[in-house]
Design an enzyme around this catalytic site. Structure first.
Site, PDB file in Angstrom:
ATOM      1  N   ARG A  46      54.140  27.886  32.626  1.00  0.00           N
ATOM      2  CA  ARG A  46      55.245  27.893  31.392  1.00  0.00           C
ATOM      3  C   ARG A  46      57.188  27.618  31.953  1.00  0.00           C
ATOM      4  O   ARG A  46      57.932  26.492  31.179  1.00  0.00           O
ATOM      5  CB  ARG A  46      55.239  29.465  30.437  1.00  0.00           C
ATOM      6  CG  ARG A  46      54.683  28.898  29.516  1.00  0.00           C
ATOM      7  CD  ARG A  46      54.758  30.272  29.012  1.00  0.00           C
ATOM      8  NE  ARG A  46      55.010  31.633  29.292  1.00  0.00           N
ATOM      9  CZ  ARG A  46      54.980  32.789  29.189  1.00  0.00           C
ATOM     10  NH1 ARG A  46      53.688  32.745  27.682  1.00  0.00           N
ATOM     11  NH2 ARG A  46      54.846  33.638  29.474  1.00  0.00           N
ATOM     12  N   LYS A 152      38.646  36.449  39.273  1.00  0.00           N
ATOM     13  CA  LYS A 152      38.076  37.767  38.317  1.00  0.00           C
ATOM     14  C   LYS A 152      39.230  38.914  37.990  1.00  0.00           C
ATOM     15  O   LYS A 152      40.485  38.328  37.898  1.00  0.00           O
ATOM     16  CB  LYS A 152      37.313  38.855  39.724  1.00  0.00           C
ATOM     17  CG  LYS A 152      38.534  38.769  41.089  1.00  0.00           C
ATOM     18  CD  LYS A 152      38.072  40.479  41.595  1.00  0.00           C
ATOM     19  CE  LYS A 152      38.564  41.399  41.112  1.00  0.00           C
ATOM     20  NZ  LYS A 152      39.831  41.910  41.324  1.00  0.00           N
ATOM     21  N   ASP A 181      33.988  35.561  43.643  1.00  0.00           N
ATOM     22  CA  ASP A 181      33.940  36.467  44.231  1.00  0.00           C
ATOM     23  C   ASP A 181      34.781  36.038  45.443  1.00  0.00           C
ATOM     24  O   ASP A 181      33.812  36.237  46.414  1.00  0.00           O
ATOM     25  CB  ASP A 181      32.973  37.213  44.511  1.00  0.00           C
ATOM     26  CG  ASP A 181      33.153  38.342  44.350  1.00  0.00           C
ATOM     27  OD1 ASP A 181      33.682  39.012  45.533  1.00  0.00           O
ATOM     28  OD2 ASP A 181      32.496  39.366  43.885  1.00  0.00           O
ATOM     29  N   HIS A 182      36.043  36.325  46.004  1.00  0.00           N
ATOM     30  CA  HIS A 182      36.355  35.819  47.195  1.00  0.00           C
ATOM     31  C   HIS A 182      35.455  36.344  48.249  1.00  0.00           C
ATOM     32  O   HIS A 182      35.385  36.427  49.630  1.00  0.00           O
ATOM     33  CB  HIS A 182      38.070  35.948  46.848  1.00  0.00           C
ATOM     34  CG  HIS A 182      38.399  37.172  47.475  1.00  0.00           C
ATOM     35  ND1 HIS A 182      38.350  38.281  46.719  1.00  0.00           N
ATOM     36  CD2 HIS A 182      38.721  38.013  49.303  1.00  0.00           C
ATOM     37  CE1 HIS A 182      39.189  39.651  47.528  1.00  0.00           C
ATOM     38  NE2 HIS A 182      39.122  39.439  48.720  1.00  0.00           N
ATOM     39  N   LYS A 186      33.987  35.192  52.284  1.00  0.00           N
ATOM     40  CA  LYS A 186      33.877  35.472  53.762  1.00  0.00           C
ATOM     41  C   LYS A 186      32.975  35.136  54.680  1.00  0.00           C
ATOM     42  O   LYS A 186      32.358  35.580  54.128  1.00  0.00           O
ATOM     43  CB  LYS A 186      34.286  37.148  53.647  1.00  0.00           C
ATOM     44  CG  LYS A 186      35.953  37.199  52.616  1.00  0.00           C
ATOM     45  CD  LYS A 186      36.085  39.313  53.042  1.00  0.00           C
ATOM     46  CE  LYS A 186      36.779  39.657  51.913  1.00  0.00           C
ATOM     47  NZ  LYS A 186      38.358  39.150  52.485  1.00  0.00           N
ATOM     48  N   GLU A 220      40.923  50.120  52.322  1.00  0.00           N
ATOM     49  CA  GLU A 220      41.875  49.147  52.016  1.00  0.00           C
ATOM     50  C   GLU A 220      43.279  50.725  52.614  1.00  0.00           C
ATOM     51  O   GLU A 220      43.020  51.660  52.158  1.00  0.00           O
ATOM     52  CB  GLU A 220      42.723  48.876  50.921  1.00  0.00           C
ATOM     53  CG  GLU A 220      42.031  47.902  49.952  1.00  0.00           C
ATOM     54  CD  GLU A 220      41.828  47.008  49.105  1.00  0.00           C
ATOM     55  OE1 GLU A 220      42.512  46.003  49.635  1.00  0.00           O
ATOM     56  OE2 GLU A 220      41.769  47.589  47.946  1.00  0.00           O
ATOM     57  N   HIS A 244      33.312  42.336  44.022  1.00  0.00           N
ATOM     58  CA  HIS A 244      32.818  42.171  45.555  1.00  0.00           C
ATOM     59  C   HIS A 244      31.425  43.500  46.353  1.00  0.00           C
ATOM     60  O   HIS A 244      30.945  43.131  47.273  1.00  0.00           O
ATOM     61  CB  HIS A 244      33.867  43.538  46.346  1.00  0.00           C
ATOM     62  CG  HIS A 244      34.761  42.502  45.851  1.00  0.00           C
ATOM     63  ND1 HIS A 244      35.087  41.357  45.628  1.00  0.00           N
ATOM     64  CD2 HIS A 244      36.339  42.712  45.523  1.00  0.00           C
ATOM     65  CE1 HIS A 244      36.472  40.700  45.106  1.00  0.00           C
ATOM     66  NE2 HIS A 244      37.441  41.340  44.961  1.00  0.00           N
ATOM     67  N   LYS A 334      42.204  52.718  47.739  1.00  0.00           N
ATOM     68  CA  LYS A 334      43.444  52.590  47.884  1.00  0.00           C
ATOM     69  C   LYS A 334      43.784  53.352  48.667  1.00  0.00           C
ATOM     70  O   LYS A 334      43.763  54.806  48.221  1.00  0.00           O
ATOM     71  CB  LYS A 334      43.953  51.578  47.103  1.00  0.00           C
ATOM     72  CG  LYS A 334      43.574  50.353  45.811  1.00  0.00           C
ATOM     73  CD  LYS A 334      44.644  49.772  45.597  1.00  0.00           C
ATOM     74  CE  LYS A 334      43.910  48.573  44.508  1.00  0.00           C
ATOM     75  NZ  LYS A 334      44.029  47.528  45.795  1.00  0.00           N
ATOM     76  N   LYS A 339      42.782  49.806  57.317  1.00  0.00           N
ATOM     77  CA  LYS A 339      41.600  48.381  56.319  1.00  0.00           C
ATOM     78  C   LYS A 339      40.771  47.990  56.765  1.00  0.00           C
ATOM     79  O   LYS A 339      40.273  47.699  57.999  1.00  0.00           O
ATOM     80  CB  LYS A 339      42.678  47.313  56.006  1.00  0.00           C
ATOM     81  CG  LYS A 339      42.250  45.882  55.401  1.00  0.00           C
ATOM     82  CD  LYS A 339      43.150  44.798  55.285  1.00  0.00           C
ATOM     83  CE  LYS A 339      42.756  44.320  54.632  1.00  0.00           C
ATOM     84  NZ  LYS A 339      41.908  43.828  53.298  1.00  0.00           N
TER      85      LYS A 339
HETATM   86  C1  BG6 Z   1      40.857  42.168  44.709  1.00  0.00           C
HETATM   87  C2  BG6 Z   1      41.238  43.383  44.350  1.00  0.00           C
HETATM   88  O1  BG6 Z   1      40.130  41.376  44.689  1.00  0.00           O
HETATM   89  O2  BG6 Z   1      40.533  42.300  46.381  1.00  0.00           O
HETATM   90  C3  BG6 Z   1      42.570  44.244  45.444  1.00  0.00           C
HETATM   91  O3  BG6 Z   1      42.356  43.244  42.491  1.00  0.00           O
HETATM   92  C4  BG6 Z   1      41.775  43.831  46.322  1.00  0.00           C
HETATM   93  O4  BG6 Z   1      42.882  45.202  44.462  1.00  0.00           O
HETATM   94  C5  BG6 Z   1      41.449  42.905  47.320  1.00  0.00           C
HETATM   95  O5  BG6 Z   1      43.453  44.359  47.477  1.00  0.00           O
HETATM   96  C6  BG6 Z   1      40.855  42.889  48.695  1.00  0.00           C
HETATM   97  O6  BG6 Z   1      40.709  41.764  49.149  1.00  0.00           O
HETATM   98  P1  BG6 Z   1      40.777  41.721  50.758  1.00  0.00           P
HETATM   99  O7  BG6 Z   1      40.799  40.277  50.941  1.00  0.00           O
HETATM  100  O8  BG6 Z   1      42.129  42.307  51.062  1.00  0.00           O
HETATM  101  O9  BG6 Z   1      39.822  42.965  50.832  1.00  0.00           O
END
Ligand code: BG6
Length: 489
Positions: A46, A152, A181-182, A186, A220, A244, A334, A339
């Site tokens: 926008r 997502k 779904d990232h 990986k 995390e 995930h 979290k 991590k």
């Molecule tokens: C995202 C979540 O899909 O994945 C986040 O919405 C999370 O809350 C993140 O922090 C974690 O991704 P990665 O790649 O850092 O493990």
């Protein structure tokens, strides 16, 4: 005749995801020479930006989020194909104007990839608007594909995911849809299939006869940060488990597909989801721990007295021949100690011990730790005889680190591979609609149970710890404990 250059249209171009992930990923692929020649990127949002203002915003973001990858000379070449189009997500006429703009910069009919990087409540609306503006239909011979990536979360439960699927399918056929779904992008998640099926030594052991338990941890250290507005409605089960963690579980538990293609792989993953025994709503207290870090309610955007869990641990069983009776423990949270995303395969102990160990000494379980991130790699733990003793043993590790074997240039970001795959219509690493459905069928009764009188009390934990004491007690009731392969280096 070669295809005309493709166009990638990003909806939500002024947002965080575009700046932190999408543009760095596209730029890296451009640097590696993998982005098709002349590929255009069009941002849609926008704000009243000119093309140059958008380019300047993105170059600032590159400097901030991906400074190592930045290269001014190359950036100028890349940015020459970056455009901006101002528009509203809810205004049909703005989509018509976008179509006219796209046609004006495209040299003819070429492929397009739409990327929905907006707030999730717009996904359905955008798909329908694209359909109404004639922007989703593909020519018969598919010289001008119209693929769409949907970020997502895909729905907030089974029913909303179903509605969203229907909205998406009013305009796009399933084969045009790439639900991202990232975690599947990986390298270490992709490597799970290679580890299991490009080798022979692990697969014969990969079943209930040898495996005592499987643990999947996605921890995390960051807290909810500035995302409370979204997170307080989602919570950890929707944010991390439905997508995930369940995806990792399917990769660990699936049968070997006969072919390496999108349908064969996804068919096997769906079978796993169908075989997971759902946790009934009235049994959540026995099977699920939910908790919140103590300072969560102080974060801006969190409702007073919010009961949203920022941590959960649960146990699933998979009702099939391979996995019957093997518990799968899943946990994520979290504001934890570090991590760490890791899959631990814990093997059974030897059935008989002939050694004269001191009283109370038992051989440890062999353990395979598949480290998804950070310090990506695989560790195999087994007992060795301590030199210069008669019969003493100690666990030792055989270690594989990606960085040692493949150089320390770092692994590519998940989005790099995923965006190009979607552009090339390669769907293996994306979630099919029946996978989404299968995942919600497992999460829905848990979420319902947690919102009911059957819910276990909300536990609390201090930031920087490994979660609530209740999660340790939960697994201790099964005479087990949470395992970590080794601390991330
Ligand atoms: C995202 C979540 O899909 O994945 C986040 O919405 C999370 O809350 C993140 O922090 C974690 O991704 P990665 O790649 O850092 O493990």
């Amino acid at each position: 005749m070669s295809d005309p250059s493709p166009t990638i249209v990003i909806f939500g171009a002024s947002g965080d995801l575009t700046q932190r992930k999408l543009i760095p990923a596209l730029f890296n692929q451009f640097k590696k020479g993998r982005l098709p020649t002349g590929a255009r990127i069009v941002g849609y949002a926008r704000r009243p930006w000119s093309h140059d203002e958008f380019r300047a915003t993105l170059s600032e973001a590159m400097n901030k989020f991906a400074p190592k990858a930045f290269d001014v000379a190359l950036w100028d070449k890349f940015a020459a194909n970056v455009y901006y189009h101002k528009g509203d997500l809810s205004a049909a006429e703005d989509f018509v104007a976008l179509e006219a703009f796209l046609k004006s910069i495209e040299g003819g009919p070429g492929h397009r990839l739409y990327y929905l990087a907006t707030a999730p409540e717009y996904y359905g609306e955008i798909c329908m608007a694209l359909g109404a503006a004639g922007m989703a239909a593909e020519a018969e011979r598919a010289t001008a594909r119209r693929n769409i990536i949907i970020e997502k979360p895909f729905g907030t439960d089974g029913a909303t995911a179903d509605t969203l699927n229907q909205q998406v399918h009013t305009a796009f056929r399933e084969k045009q849809v790439y639900r991202i779904d990232h975690y599947l992008g990986k390298e270490t998640a992709q490597n799970l299939l290679f580890f299991r099926f490009a080798n022979t030594i692990f697969e014969p052991l990969w079943n209930r006869n040898y495996i005592y338990s499987v643990q999947i941890t996605v921890a995390e250290d960051v807290d909810v940060g500035h995302r409370a507005g979204y997170y307080d409605h989602a919570g950890v089960l929707r944010d991390m488990f439905q997508n995930h963690i369940l995806q990792l579980l399917t990769l660990v538990a699936m049968e070997p597909p006969a072919l390496f293609n999108a349908d064969a792989i996804r068919n096997e993953k769906v079978k796993v989801l169908q075989a997971v025994r759902p946790i009934a709503a009235d049994t959540v207290a026995q099977n699920v721990v939910r908790a919140q870090y103590r300072k969560y309610r102080d974060a801006e955007g969190v409702a007073p007295g919010s009961e949203t869990p920022t941590y959960a641990a649960l146990r699933f069983y998979i009702d099939n021949w391979r996995w019957q009776g093997v518990p799968f423990y899943l946990r994520s949270g979290k504001a934890l100690a570090t991590k760490l995303s890791e899959i631990i395969i814990q093997f059974r102990r030897p059935p008989h011990v002939m050694f004269n160990f001191p009283a109370g000494h038992r051989p440890t379980s062999n353990m395979l730790a598949i480290r998804i991130q950070p310090d990506e790699g695989i560790h195999l733990r087994f007992d060795a005889k301590v030199p210069d003793t008669a019969q003493e043993t100690r666990p030792v590790d055989m270690e594989f680190h990606f960085r040692d074997s493949f150089g320390d240039g770092g692994l590519p970001d998940a989005y790099e591979r995923l965006i190009l795959d979607a552009l090339n219509s390669e769907a293996s690493l994306f979630t099919r609609s029946d996978e989404i459905e299968g995942a919600w069928k497992l999460m829905d009764p848990i979420l319902q149970g947690l919102a009911s009188p059957h819910a276990p009390p909300l536990a609390f934990y201090e930031s920087g710890t490994w979660g609530p004491a209740e999660a340790d007690a939960f697994i201790a009731r099964d005479s087990r404990q949470w395992l970590v392969g080794s601390m991330p280096k």
